[in-house]
Design a protein around this motif. Sequence first.
Motif, PDB file in Angstrom:
ATOM      1  N   LEU A 105       0.831  -1.206   0.000  1.00  0.00           N
ATOM      2  CA  LEU A 105       0.000   0.000   0.000  1.00  0.00           C
ATOM      3  C   LEU A 105       0.867   1.258   0.000  1.00  0.00           C
ATOM      4  O   LEU A 105       0.599   2.221  -0.720  1.00  0.00           O
ATOM      5  N   VAL A 106       1.910   1.231   0.833  1.00  0.00           N
ATOM      6  CA  VAL A 106       2.804   2.393   0.885  1.00  0.00           C
ATOM      7  C   VAL A 106       3.476   2.590  -0.470  1.00  0.00           C
ATOM      8  O   VAL A 106       3.558   3.703  -0.994  1.00  0.00           O
ATOM      9  N   GLU A 107       3.928   1.507  -1.058  1.00  0.00           N
ATOM     10  CA  GLU A 107       4.626   1.618  -2.331  1.00  0.00           C
ATOM     11  C   GLU A 107       3.704   2.171  -3.423  1.00  0.00           C
ATOM     12  O   GLU A 107       4.113   2.992  -4.254  1.00  0.00           O
ATOM     13  N   ASN A 108       2.453   1.732  -3.412  1.00  0.00           N
ATOM     14  CA  ASN A 108       1.474   2.262  -4.372  1.00  0.00           C
ATOM     15  C   ASN A 108       1.275   3.764  -4.173  1.00  0.00           C
ATOM     16  O   ASN A 108       1.142   4.529  -5.125  1.00  0.00           O
ATOM     17  N   PHE A 109       1.290   4.192  -2.907  1.00  0.00           N
ATOM     18  CA  PHE A 109       1.096   5.610  -2.597  1.00  0.00           C
ATOM     19  C   PHE A 109       2.252   6.449  -3.150  1.00  0.00           C
ATOM     20  O   PHE A 109       2.076   7.605  -3.518  1.00  0.00           O
ATOM     21  N   LEU A 110       3.449   5.849  -3.213  1.00  0.00           N
ATOM     22  CA  LEU A 110       4.635   6.567  -3.684  1.00  0.00           C
ATOM     23  C   LEU A 110       4.724   6.625  -5.210  1.00  0.00           C
ATOM     24  O   LEU A 110       5.621   7.262  -5.746  1.00  0.00           O
ATOM     25  N   ASP A 111       3.811   5.949  -5.888  1.00  0.00           N
ATOM     26  CA  ASP A 111       3.970   5.669  -7.309  1.00  0.00           C
ATOM     27  C   ASP A 111       3.187   6.687  -8.146  1.00  0.00           C
ATOM     28  O   ASP A 111       1.987   6.854  -7.952  1.00  0.00           O
ATOM     29  N   MET A 112       3.865   7.356  -9.066  1.00  0.00           N
ATOM     30  CA  MET A 112       3.170   8.301  -9.955  1.00  0.00           C
ATOM     31  C   MET A 112       2.823   7.673 -11.298  1.00  0.00           C
ATOM     32  O   MET A 112       1.883   8.098 -11.963  1.00  0.00           O
ATOM     33  N   ALA A 113       3.594   6.654 -11.691  1.00  0.00           N
ATOM     34  CA  ALA A 113       3.450   6.113 -13.052  1.00  0.00           C
ATOM     35  C   ALA A 113       2.080   5.493 -13.290  1.00  0.00           C
ATOM     36  O   ALA A 113       1.679   5.292 -14.429  1.00  0.00           O
ATOM     37  N   HIS A 114       1.336   5.178 -12.216  1.00  0.00           N
ATOM     38  CA  HIS A 114       0.038   4.536 -12.424  1.00  0.00           C
ATOM     39  C   HIS A 114      -1.101   5.544 -12.592  1.00  0.00           C
ATOM     40  O   HIS A 114      -2.213   5.163 -12.933  1.00  0.00           O
ATOM     41  N   PHE A 115      -0.848   6.827 -12.360  1.00  0.00           N
ATOM     42  CA  PHE A 115      -1.934   7.821 -12.396  1.00  0.00           C
ATOM     43  C   PHE A 115      -2.767   7.760 -13.687  1.00  0.00           C
ATOM     44  O   PHE A 115      -3.995   7.752 -13.632  1.00  0.00           O
ATOM     45  N   PRO A 116      -2.123   7.716 -14.872  1.00  0.00           N
ATOM     46  CA  PRO A 116      -2.944   7.768 -16.091  1.00  0.00           C
ATOM     47  C   PRO A 116      -3.792   6.519 -16.301  1.00  0.00           C
ATOM     48  O   PRO A 116      -4.793   6.577 -17.012  1.00  0.00           O
ATOM     49  N   PHE A 117      -3.402   5.405 -15.698  1.00  0.00           N
ATOM     50  CA  PHE A 117      -4.073   4.135 -15.982  1.00  0.00           C
ATOM     51  C   PHE A 117      -5.077   3.762 -14.909  1.00  0.00           C
ATOM     52  O   PHE A 117      -6.117   3.186 -15.183  1.00  0.00           O
ATOM     53  N   VAL A 118      -4.761   4.078 -13.654  1.00  0.00           N
ATOM     54  CA  VAL A 118      -5.638   3.687 -12.554  1.00  0.00           C
ATOM     55  C   VAL A 118      -6.568   4.849 -12.169  1.00  0.00           C
ATOM     56  O   VAL A 118      -7.729   4.634 -11.823  1.00  0.00           O
ATOM     57  N   HIS A 119      -6.038   6.068 -12.246  1.00  0.00           N
ATOM     58  CA  HIS A 119      -6.856   7.248 -11.896  1.00  0.00           C
ATOM     59  C   HIS A 119      -7.081   8.091 -13.153  1.00  0.00           C
ATOM     60  O   HIS A 119      -6.889   9.308 -13.142  1.00  0.00           O
ATOM     61  N   THR A 120      -7.502   7.407 -14.212  1.00  0.00           N
ATOM     62  CA  THR A 120      -7.642   8.029 -15.526  1.00  0.00           C
ATOM     63  C   THR A 120      -8.550   9.258 -15.467  1.00  0.00           C
ATOM     64  O   THR A 120      -9.645   9.194 -14.912  1.00  0.00           O
ATOM     65  N   ASP A 121      -8.080  10.346 -16.042  1.00  0.00           N
ATOM     66  CA  ASP A 121      -8.822  11.603 -16.140  1.00  0.00           C
ATOM     67  C   ASP A 121      -9.013  12.287 -14.783  1.00  0.00           C
ATOM     68  O   ASP A 121      -9.770  13.247 -14.669  1.00  0.00           O
ATOM     69  N   ILE A 122      -8.357  11.789 -13.751  1.00  0.00           N
ATOM     70  CA  ILE A 122      -8.393  12.486 -12.459  1.00  0.00           C
ATOM     71  C   ILE A 122      -6.959  12.904 -12.130  1.00  0.00           C
ATOM     72  O   ILE A 122      -6.608  14.068 -12.191  1.00  0.00           O
ATOM     73  N   LEU A 123      -6.131  11.913 -11.807  1.00  0.00           N
ATOM     74  CA  LEU A 123      -4.741  12.228 -11.448  1.00  0.00           C
ATOM     75  C   LEU A 123      -3.791  12.104 -12.638  1.00  0.00           C
ATOM     76  O   LEU A 123      -2.598  12.348 -12.500  1.00  0.00           O
ATOM     77  N   GLY A 124      -4.317  11.698 -13.790  1.00  0.00           N
ATOM     78  CA  GLY A 124      -3.449  11.577 -14.962  1.00  0.00           C
ATOM     79  C   GLY A 124      -4.280  11.317 -16.197  1.00  0.00           C
ATOM     80  O   GLY A 124      -5.460  10.983 -16.104  1.00  0.00           O
ATOM     81  N   VAL A 125      -3.669  11.504 -17.359  1.00  0.00           N
ATOM     82  CA  VAL A 125      -4.335  11.157 -18.626  1.00  0.00           C
ATOM     83  C   VAL A 125      -3.390  10.277 -19.429  1.00  0.00           C
ATOM     84  O   VAL A 125      -2.168  10.415 -19.340  1.00  0.00           O
ATOM     85  N   GLU A 126      -3.985   9.372 -20.192  1.00  0.00           N
ATOM     86  CA  GLU A 126      -3.170   8.415 -20.954  1.00  0.00           C
ATOM     87  C   GLU A 126      -2.239   9.096 -21.941  1.00  0.00           C
ATOM     88  O   GLU A 126      -1.201   8.550 -22.293  1.00  0.00           O
ATOM     89  N   GLU A 127      -2.614  10.299 -22.389  1.00  0.00           N
ATOM     90  CA  GLU A 127      -1.788  10.993 -23.382  1.00  0.00           C
ATOM     91  C   GLU A 127      -0.513  11.548 -22.763  1.00  0.00           C
ATOM     92  O   GLU A 127       0.430  11.892 -23.469  1.00  0.00           O
ATOM     93  N   ARG A 128      -0.485  11.717 -21.453  1.00  0.00           N
ATOM     94  CA  ARG A 128       0.713  12.290 -20.821  1.00  0.00           C
ATOM     95  C   ARG A 128       1.193  11.394 -19.675  1.00  0.00           C
ATOM     96  O   ARG A 128       1.131  11.765 -18.504  1.00  0.00           O
ATOM     97  N   PRO A 129       1.711  10.223 -20.020  1.00  0.00           N
ATOM     98  CA  PRO A 129       2.072   9.247 -18.982  1.00  0.00           C
ATOM     99  C   PRO A 129       3.508   9.386 -18.469  1.00  0.00           C
ATOM    100  O   PRO A 129       3.908   8.665 -17.561  1.00  0.00           O
ATOM    101  N   GLU A 130       4.269  10.328 -19.041  1.00  0.00           N
ATOM    102  CA  GLU A 130       5.700  10.356 -18.720  1.00  0.00           C
ATOM    103  C   GLU A 130       5.950  10.773 -17.273  1.00  0.00           C
ATOM    104  O   GLU A 130       5.326  11.696 -16.760  1.00  0.00           O
ATOM    105  N   VAL A 131       6.867  10.071 -16.630  1.00  0.00           N
ATOM    106  CA  VAL A 131       7.293  10.453 -15.283  1.00  0.00           C
ATOM    107  C   VAL A 131       8.671  11.101 -15.401  1.00  0.00           C
ATOM    108  O   VAL A 131       9.669  10.410 -15.627  1.00  0.00           O
ATOM    109  N   PRO A 132       8.748  12.427 -15.257  1.00  0.00           N
ATOM    110  CA  PRO A 132      10.062  13.073 -15.348  1.00  0.00           C
ATOM    111  C   PRO A 132      10.947  12.642 -14.175  1.00  0.00           C
ATOM    112  O   PRO A 132      10.444  12.239 -13.119  1.00  0.00           O
ATOM    113  N   ARG A 133      12.244  12.744 -14.409  1.00  0.00           N
ATOM    114  CA  ARG A 133      13.201  12.346 -13.371  1.00  0.00           C
ATOM    115  C   ARG A 133      12.942  13.122 -12.077  1.00  0.00           C
ATOM    116  O   ARG A 133      12.625  14.300 -12.109  1.00  0.00           O
TER     117      ARG A 133
END
Lengths: 285, 215, 209
Positions: A105-133
């Motif tokens: 659960l903690v690791e999922n909380f730290l993760d940004m790369a899932h925003f476009p796929f799991v929280h689609t159109d809320i915390l991310g969009v599929e068109e902009r999935p890049e995680v900058p360094r």
Amino acid sequence: MSLPLEPAVRDDWHVLCRLADLAAHVPAGFRLLAHDVWATRDAKGAVSVRSADGRALPVTLAYGHVFTSLGAPARPLFAIDEVAEPDRRLATCGAVRVRASGLRLVENFLDMAHFPFVHTDILGVEERPEVPRYDTEIRWDVDEVWATNCRFWQPLAAASSRGGQMSEYRYRVASPFNVMLYKTAPPDPARFDVIGLSIRAAEPDLSFAYAFLLLLDDATPATTLIHFQQTIFLQDRIILENQRPRLLPLSPKAETPTRADMSSVAYRRWLKAKGVRFGVFEAAP
Amino acid sequence: MTPSAAAAASPWWPVALAVDVPAGVAVPASLDGDDVVVWRTAKGELRIFADRCPHRGMRLSFGFVRDETLVCLYHGWRWRADGGCALIPAHPDLAPPPSLCVPSYPAAEADGLIWMAATIPGRPPPAMTGCTPLASLVVDRPAAVIAAAIAAAWGAMDGVCARLAEGDVVLRMAIQPVHAERTMLHVLLAEGDPLVAIGVAEAWRDRFEAAEPVP
Amino acid sequence: MTLVLHDWELSADAYRARLLLGLLGLDYAKVPVDVIPGGETESPAFRKISPSGTLPVLVDGDVVLSEIAAILVHLAETRDVACTWLPCDRARRAACLQWLAFALGPLRASDAARDTAMFEHGGPWREPEVMAHRALRVLEGRLIRQALQGEPFLVEGGPTLADVAAFPAVALAVDWGETLTAFPKARLWTRTVRALPGFVTTPGVPEFL
Ligand code: FES
Ligand SMILES: [Fe+2]
């Protein structure tokens, strides 16, 4: 029969429940780290927590929740300085039960790369999935893991959002089962909202997630804020219940991280260095 | 015949009716406790992968098919039909290393059934020529109990397949051991009315569930 | 046409049916079912008329109903010429349906409490996962038959309230660990519902559907 708890987990602070969920004089039982504990609140609001064998356990009340420890914590509960700011609002979101290791659960909380796929159109969009360094560090002096300079484009970053924004995040793992993030506050981009997630690890593969918010938003009704957070967490829950194994593997070869997973890599390394075993996947010998 | 004895007789195991996995769809299945995802590309190519994403362990059966790839629900990594990784969305400019791939299993489609094997078998899956697939029915009993009940009632099984005639109905069944306590019956119709036949198959399912454990 | 009621004196649902039959002044034949201790609702013969094993069952010619809501509505629609029990007036009908659903929803907890109080092991009640799995089987059986006749929905001719009411329970079953592996037709049906114009999702409805 369970193994004795390792000091890094036994002597840490763990969330037990929301303070508001304890009725006066009615003892409530909880499962914590594969142990039974009992919490009681007296008429004046003081809370006492006992183990099944009758030991009085340490108690800290903070952020709307009761925290306790099965051992002897060497330091006080993590501090979030923002709580003292007069224009902060605290909202507690209640507990969600998840059949997965609390460490997942903690690791999922730290993760940004899932925003476009799991929280689609809320915390991310599929068109902009890049995680900058971004930067990660294990701050050994305070025994915390931090990820800073995190940026992600979000269409609806918070319940109060009017449109998309490039959100800035800072993640802080204050202890193995307590994590929080500092995130651009839509009403005041110079300051940060704080979202905390504290996990009651009931069993190695069974967790209760308690989220709380320390927000600058004073216009959105509390219920709307809570529902927003619950929606997000239920979207994560479907992932968490279906990761295999349910426990978190620490061996670098068990799974395949990329640069976007730097925070998870640091978290796993830190857990290993601290000797955390509760909720950790040990490959069969 | 026990499932392991049946495995010696046929290296192929049924995992689904072909109609229940249309093009562009992924479904979960289990064989003896091993979780797999059965999926077809948009063009209809059939694949069976381990149901676990190499990235962070998410079950791939929760993902979705996009064109000729299976997309993991968690971080959107795309898996080609050959098992290799086509895209890591968090790093769009990075070419995934060729070593990055999902374990896959031999898969075959024949007479309306989808079959899988642990290793590449030397022969095709059992034929069910002339049959129409009816339904997959769950039975909450071990496969060995069902195999014993079938053998007692209908005569010896042919590998994982059995044949039954009752009234005007002739059924074929292929059995899939899901895990220790659960079996799927994949039922095909050889002769008779489909709506009558499904009733016959369900009645047998109920009898299998009432069957005694094999000592 | 004679009505037949498969009945158990101690069942609150069976009593609901008997009560309405009485209020409507209808004659009917009773078939007693040995629920406790005989466990007759589990028998294959009873499952033929009541796939989920629910009681009572009303047989009215070709119509066989094993859900108490359907039994009450059916009796009102076919035998109550004065429209007393299921009012035709829209506002009264809406209120009637509201309270009917309440009586067969939240208020049924009282029936469960009564069973727990009256019988060892809580009478015919079981763990929710067991009951849910059983109900999903019944739904799968229905969808298999519908598919064999080229019908994608629960009632022939297109989507109805039945699909709307069933969808959340099926699609959100993943939240309690039921991934529908054993129910391939139900999985396909969720995709069909999902493709309806105006479909809305909710957190927990998996993407694979
Ligand atoms: S777990 Fe599959 S893409 Fe991350
Ligand atoms: Fe998330």
